[in-house]
Design a protein around this motif. Structure first.
Motif, short mmCIF file in Angstrom:
data_model
loop_
_atom_site.label_atom_id
_atom_site.label_comp_id
_atom_site.label_asym_id
_atom_site.label_seq_id
_atom_site.Cartn_x
_atom_site.Cartn_y
_atom_site.Cartn_z
N ASN A 78 0.83 -1.21 0.00
CA ASN A 78 0.00 0.00 0.00
C ASN A 78 0.86 1.26 0.00
O ASN A 78 0.52 2.27 -0.61
CB ASN A 78 -0.91 0.01 1.23
CG ASN A 78 -2.16 -0.82 0.96
OD1 ASN A 78 -2.39 -1.25 -0.18
ND2 ASN A 78 -2.95 -1.04 2.00
N TYR A 79 1.99 1.16 0.71
CA TYR A 79 2.90 2.31 0.77
C TYR A 79 3.38 2.68 -0.64
O TYR A 79 3.35 3.85 -1.05
CB TYR A 79 4.09 1.97 1.67
CG TYR A 79 5.14 3.05 1.70
CD1 TYR A 79 4.91 4.28 2.28
CD2 TYR A 79 6.41 2.81 1.13
CE1 TYR A 79 5.88 5.26 2.30
CE2 TYR A 79 7.38 3.80 1.15
CZ TYR A 79 7.11 5.02 1.73
OH TYR A 79 8.07 6.00 1.75
N ASN A 130 2.94 5.93 -5.75
CA ASN A 130 2.55 6.00 -7.17
C ASN A 130 1.40 6.98 -7.38
O ASN A 130 1.39 7.74 -8.34
CB ASN A 130 2.13 4.61 -7.68
CG ASN A 130 3.34 3.75 -7.97
OD1 ASN A 130 4.46 4.26 -7.99
ND2 ASN A 130 3.12 2.46 -8.19
N ASN A 131 0.43 6.92 -6.48
CA ASN A 131 -0.71 7.83 -6.60
C ASN A 131 -0.27 9.29 -6.51
O ASN A 131 -0.74 10.15 -7.25
CB ASN A 131 -1.74 7.55 -5.49
CG ASN A 131 -2.55 6.30 -5.76
OD1 ASN A 131 -2.38 5.68 -6.81
ND2 ASN A 131 -3.41 5.92 -4.82
N LEU A 132 0.63 9.54 -5.56
CA LEU A 132 1.12 10.91 -5.39
C LEU A 132 1.85 11.38 -6.65
O LEU A 132 1.72 12.53 -7.08
CB LEU A 132 2.05 11.01 -4.17
CG LEU A 132 1.37 10.82 -2.82
CD1 LEU A 132 2.40 10.72 -1.70
CD2 LEU A 132 0.39 11.98 -2.54
N GLU A 133 2.57 10.45 -7.24
CA GLU A 133 3.29 10.77 -8.49
C GLU A 133 2.28 11.05 -9.60
O GLU A 133 2.42 12.03 -10.35
CB GLU A 133 4.18 9.59 -8.86
CG GLU A 133 5.40 10.01 -9.65
CD GLU A 133 6.39 8.85 -9.72
OE1 GLU A 133 6.79 8.33 -8.66
OE2 GLU A 133 6.72 8.45 -10.85
N PHE A 134 1.27 10.19 -9.69
CA PHE A 134 0.23 10.34 -10.72
C PHE A 134 -0.47 11.69 -10.57
O PHE A 134 -0.77 12.37 -11.54
CB PHE A 134 -0.79 9.18 -10.58
CG PHE A 134 -1.92 9.27 -11.57
CD1 PHE A 134 -1.72 8.90 -12.90
CD2 PHE A 134 -3.17 9.73 -11.18
CE1 PHE A 134 -2.76 8.98 -13.82
CE2 PHE A 134 -4.21 9.82 -12.09
CZ PHE A 134 -4.00 9.44 -13.42
N LEU A 135 -0.70 12.10 -9.33
CA LEU A 135 -1.39 13.38 -9.06
C LEU A 135 -0.43 14.57 -9.12
O LEU A 135 -0.82 15.70 -8.87
CB LEU A 135 -2.07 13.33 -7.68
CG LEU A 135 -3.23 12.36 -7.57
CD1 LEU A 135 -3.64 12.19 -6.10
CD2 LEU A 135 -4.44 12.85 -8.37
N ASP A 195 4.48 16.22 -6.12
CA ASP A 195 5.89 15.85 -5.99
C ASP A 195 6.47 16.12 -4.60
O ASP A 195 7.25 15.34 -4.08
CB ASP A 195 6.73 16.61 -7.03
CG ASP A 195 6.26 16.30 -8.44
OD1 ASP A 195 5.55 15.29 -8.61
OD2 ASP A 195 6.58 17.08 -9.36
N LYS A 196 6.10 17.27 -4.05
CA LYS A 196 6.67 17.63 -2.74
C LYS A 196 6.20 16.65 -1.67
O LYS A 196 6.99 16.18 -0.87
CB LYS A 196 6.23 19.05 -2.35
CG LYS A 196 7.17 20.12 -2.80
CD LYS A 196 8.48 20.12 -2.03
CE LYS A 196 9.58 20.30 -3.03
NZ LYS A 196 10.91 20.35 -2.65
N ILE A 197 4.90 16.37 -1.68
CA ILE A 197 4.36 15.43 -0.69
C ILE A 197 5.05 14.08 -0.84
O ILE A 197 5.47 13.46 0.13
CB ILE A 197 2.83 15.28 -0.84
CG1 ILE A 197 2.15 16.62 -0.56
CG2 ILE A 197 2.29 14.18 0.09
CD1 ILE A 197 0.64 16.59 -0.58
#
Ligand SMILES: Nc1ncnc2c1ncn2[C@@H]1O[C@H](COP(=O)(O)OP(=O)(O)O)[C@@H](O)[C@H]1O
Ligand SMILES: [Mg+2]
Length: 256
Positions: A3-4, A9-14, A17-19
């Motif tokens: 899940n991590y 991946n989700n953060l990258e897709f969205l 970048d900073k998060i």
């Protein structure tokens, strides 16, 4: 996939970048300091927003086409006492922009007209107001080109949309009637809608000659000056500052 990793991946897709970069270390902090979920999310999203704002500011400064990037902090006001420093810093609050007022810098070559115009432009661009710098000569060349290619209206609209348009060096080169007419159309379009900053070395009373047409020159000046801040700079060129200092300093033999 864990899940991590899915989360990364989700953060990258969205494109968060900073998060995404902060998350690995941040997770440890959250655990060790027992930070509530809402506080953690708020902190992370604020970091992302700050980063995106900074990036957008940098992009706006880059696309504004400034000839150099110098700020008000780089300007030596002591050298040019005819300039009211407080007035310039007041302009840097950008109230003039909200009020759709213009700024006209007038003075001889080298007194800092372009520097101050650029500095104010940078303040606006950093706050992400769409700003553009162009020399009067290049602007008229562009308008002439558009006119001959039957796309003048689109070009005028393009230049009219900038929150701040800096037109540098009006009067350094003579402008023919056609050029004067095109420039007038642009200034008329921007009048009371957006702010224009100009620099000129010619007294306004001489603009009739500069524009090869006193009537157009007057009409143009009328629209520029109504709701404007006029900064007259009386002083010597900063470019020859050191040369003047040298010539005025006696050498070891006591001669000048
Ligand atoms: N008072 C000043 N303090 C620091 N730099 C200055 C000052 N006045 C002019 N300059 C610098 O001198 C050069 C010429 O100034 P500029 O603004 O281009 O003059 P102008 O547009 O009036 O001809 C630029 O590099 C500018 O940054
Ligand atoms: Mg200049």
């Amino acid at each position: 996939m864990s899940n991590y990793n899915k989360l990364l991946n989700n953060l990258e897709f969205l494109k968060l970048d900073k998060i995404r970069n902060y998350l690995p270390n941040y997770l440890e902090t959250i655990a060790s300091k027992d930070i509530p979920f809402v506080d953690a999310m708020l902190d992370l999203t604020e970091k992302e927003i700050e980063f995106k704002n900074e990036r957008a500011s940098k992009i706006q400064v880059a696309v504004s086409a400034f000839p150099f990037e110098k700020g008000l902090e780089d300007f030596n006001f002591d050298y040019q006492p005819s300039i009211n420093k407080k007035q310039i810093y007041d302009l840097a609050t950008l109230r003039f922009l909200e009020n759709k007022e213009n700024i006209l810098f007038y003075g001889n070559s080298g007194v800092g007209k372009t520097h101050l115009a650029v500095s104010l432009g940078i303040v606006a661009a950093k706050k992400r107001y769409i700003t553009y710098f162009i020399s009067c000569h290049d602007l008229i060349t562009q308008l002439n080109k558009a006119h001959s290619e039957n796309r003048l209206e689109a070009k005028l609209k393009h230049y009219a949309k900038y929150k701040i348009l800096i037109i540098d060096e009006i009067g350094y080169l003579p402008i023919d009637k056609q050029g004067a007419n095109l420039l007038f159309q642009l200034i008329a379009k921007r009048y009371e809608k957006n702010s224009t900053i100009i620099t000129t070395n010619q007294m306004f009373s001489k603009w009739g000659e500069v524009f090869s047409d006193p009537v157009i020159a007057n009409a143009l000046l009328d629209r520029l000056i109504h709701h404007s801040h006029i900064i007259k700079i009386k002083g010597t060129s900063y470019r020859i500052k050191d040369k003047i200092d040298i010539s005025e300093t006696p050498d070891s033999t006591g001669k000048r």
